[in-house]
Design a protein around this motif. Structure first.
Motif, PDB file in Angstrom:
ATOM      1  N   THR A  63      -1.830 -15.686  47.357  1.00 48.91           N
ATOM      2  CA  THR A  63      -0.694 -16.461  47.873  1.00 48.91           C
ATOM      3  C   THR A  63      -0.098 -17.332  46.790  1.00 48.91           C
ATOM      4  O   THR A  63       1.134 -17.416  46.638  1.00 48.91           O
ATOM      5  N   THR A  64      -0.962 -17.994  46.020  1.00 46.73           N
ATOM      6  CA  THR A  64      -0.474 -18.844  44.929  1.00 46.73           C
ATOM      7  C   THR A  64       0.271 -18.021  43.889  1.00 46.73           C
ATOM      8  O   THR A  64       1.343 -18.422  43.410  1.00 46.73           O
ATOM      9  N   LEU A  65      -0.272 -16.856  43.555  1.00 42.41           N
ATOM     10  CA  LEU A  65       0.384 -16.003  42.559  1.00 42.41           C
ATOM     11  C   LEU A  65       1.742 -15.525  43.059  1.00 42.41           C
ATOM     12  O   LEU A  65       2.722 -15.493  42.289  1.00 42.41           O
ATOM     13  N   LEU A  74       4.197 -18.341  42.751  1.00 41.75           N
ATOM     14  CA  LEU A  74       4.587 -18.519  41.353  1.00 41.75           C
ATOM     15  C   LEU A  74       5.588 -17.449  40.931  1.00 41.75           C
ATOM     16  O   LEU A  74       6.532 -17.731  40.186  1.00 41.75           O
ATOM     17  N   CYS A  75       5.392 -16.231  41.408  1.00 38.09           N
ATOM     18  CA  CYS A  75       6.318 -15.147  41.078  1.00 38.09           C
ATOM     19  C   CYS A  75       7.693 -15.383  41.697  1.00 38.09           C
ATOM     20  O   CYS A  75       8.729 -15.106  41.074  1.00 38.09           O
ATOM     21  N   LEU A  76       7.731 -15.894  42.922  1.00 39.00           N
ATOM     22  CA  LEU A  76       9.011 -16.214  43.558  1.00 39.00           C
ATOM     23  C   LEU A  76       9.725 -17.322  42.797  1.00 39.00           C
ATOM     24  O   LEU A  76      10.950 -17.280  42.613  1.00 39.00           O
ATOM     25  N   ALA A  91       6.392 -25.656  39.536  1.00 39.64           N
ATOM     26  CA  ALA A  91       5.617 -24.689  40.320  1.00 39.64           C
ATOM     27  C   ALA A  91       4.297 -24.363  39.633  1.00 39.64           C
ATOM     28  O   ALA A  91       3.246 -24.269  40.275  1.00 39.64           O
ATOM     29  N   LEU A  92       4.336 -24.206  38.318  1.00 39.63           N
ATOM     30  CA  LEU A  92       3.105 -23.945  37.568  1.00 39.63           C
ATOM     31  C   LEU A  92       2.166 -25.149  37.607  1.00 39.63           C
ATOM     32  O   LEU A  92       0.946 -24.987  37.708  1.00 39.63           O
ATOM     33  N   VAL A 138       7.770 -10.473  34.820  1.00 35.59           N
ATOM     34  CA  VAL A 138       8.544  -9.375  35.411  1.00 35.59           C
ATOM     35  C   VAL A 138       9.560  -9.927  36.402  1.00 35.59           C
ATOM     36  O   VAL A 138      10.739  -9.536  36.403  1.00 35.59           O
ATOM     37  N   CYS A 139       9.127 -10.855  37.242  1.00 35.44           N
ATOM     38  CA  CYS A 139      10.031 -11.461  38.225  1.00 35.44           C
ATOM     39  C   CYS A 139      11.118 -12.282  37.540  1.00 35.44           C
ATOM     40  O   CYS A 139      12.293 -12.245  37.938  1.00 35.44           O
ATOM     41  N   ASN A 140      10.748 -13.013  36.499  1.00 31.94           N
ATOM     42  CA  ASN A 140      11.713 -13.817  35.762  1.00 31.94           C
ATOM     43  C   ASN A 140      12.756 -12.924  35.098  1.00 31.94           C
ATOM     44  O   ASN A 140      13.952 -13.254  35.063  1.00 31.94           O
TER      45      ASN A 140
END
Length: 261
Positions: A8-10, A13-15, A37-38, A218-220
């Protein structure tokens, strides 16, 4: 060694990285979302590891956005690289002095500058909506861009950091009279230069959590590519609205850090 974090945390962070990439590509300031967020998601990690991971993620979205702008917009790559190299030197100097500076002392000054910028942009609806007419950039204005947008903002990036992309866009519009879309594209190239230097430093120090940075990157990257295309498609008016939102958000974030943290 990466921390043991939940799925969930990961995902969160990706969002955050996806949204930060979009904001950065349009007008800069994605670090306002990604870095906090980090910090929240990795509370057990040292600040250097959080900062290093943030840079490893941010450089992907910034690079994707820079290539998107270079393909679709008319950018002066030579000018962007000249400013970028100066910004690289400035950021290295800022990082060198960062440990001896109390950022709490600088936050009120930065907020005052941002409020002045906000008032200026609101009172000047035509700011950045079109490039100024004229021929080649004069040596005086180019020197101002290298010193102000390059060394000056690069130094700020190394010293404190939040809002660097936004300051770059504003400086390029004010000094070189670019429209907001061209300024955003140029700022991305400058940001790539500063991010490379910072990432090399953090990587050598072992301060990058690569296992976490990889999926976030990848998301960024996706967010950066989408944001650049939206800015190019919708034009300077759209960028101006996002700019105002980001400046207000930056003022609120710095105010909270100063008085509400």
């Amino acid at each position: 060694m990466s921390p043991d974090i939940s799925l969930t945390t990961l995902l969160m962070l990706c969002l955050a990285a996806l949204a930060a990439g979009w904001i950065d590509a349009v007008v800069g300031g994605g670090g306002l979302l990604q870095l906090p967020a980090l910090l929240v998601g990795l509370p057990q990690m040292a600040p250097a590891q959080v900062l290093g991971t943030n840079k490893a993620v941010a450089i992907c979205g910034t690079t994707a956005a820079a290539f998107a702008y270079m393909r679709k917009a008319t950018l002066d790559i030579r000018t962007a690289l000249r400013i970028g190299l100066a910004a690289l030197g400035g950021s290295l100097a800022g990082a060198f002095f960062a440990s001896g500076i109390n950022s709490a002392v600088l936050r009120p000054l930065i907020m005052a500058v941002l409020l002045a910028v906000l008032a200026f942009v609101l009172l000047r609806p035509s700011f950045g909506t079109a490039a100024a007419p004229g021929g080649p950039v004069s040596r005086r204005r180019m020197a101002g861009a290298v010193l102000g947008a390059g060394l000056g903002i690069g130094f700020y990036d190394g010293l404190i950091g939040p809002g660097t992309g936004t300051f770059l866009v504003l400086a390029l519009v004010a000094i070189l009279h670019m429209d907001l879309v061209t300024a955003s594209g140029t700022a991305k190239i400058v940001n790539v230069c500063t991010n490379v230097g910072a990432l090399v430093t953090f990587g050598i120090q072992g301060s990058v959590l690569w296992q976490i940075a990889a999926p976030m990157a990848v998301c960024n990257l996706v967010g950066g590519a989408v944001g650049a295309r939206m800015a190019l498609k919708r034009g300077s008016g759209f960028v101006r609205v996002v700019l105002l939102v980001v400046v207000v958000s930056l003022v609120c974030k710095l105010g909270y850090d100063q008085w509400g943290g």
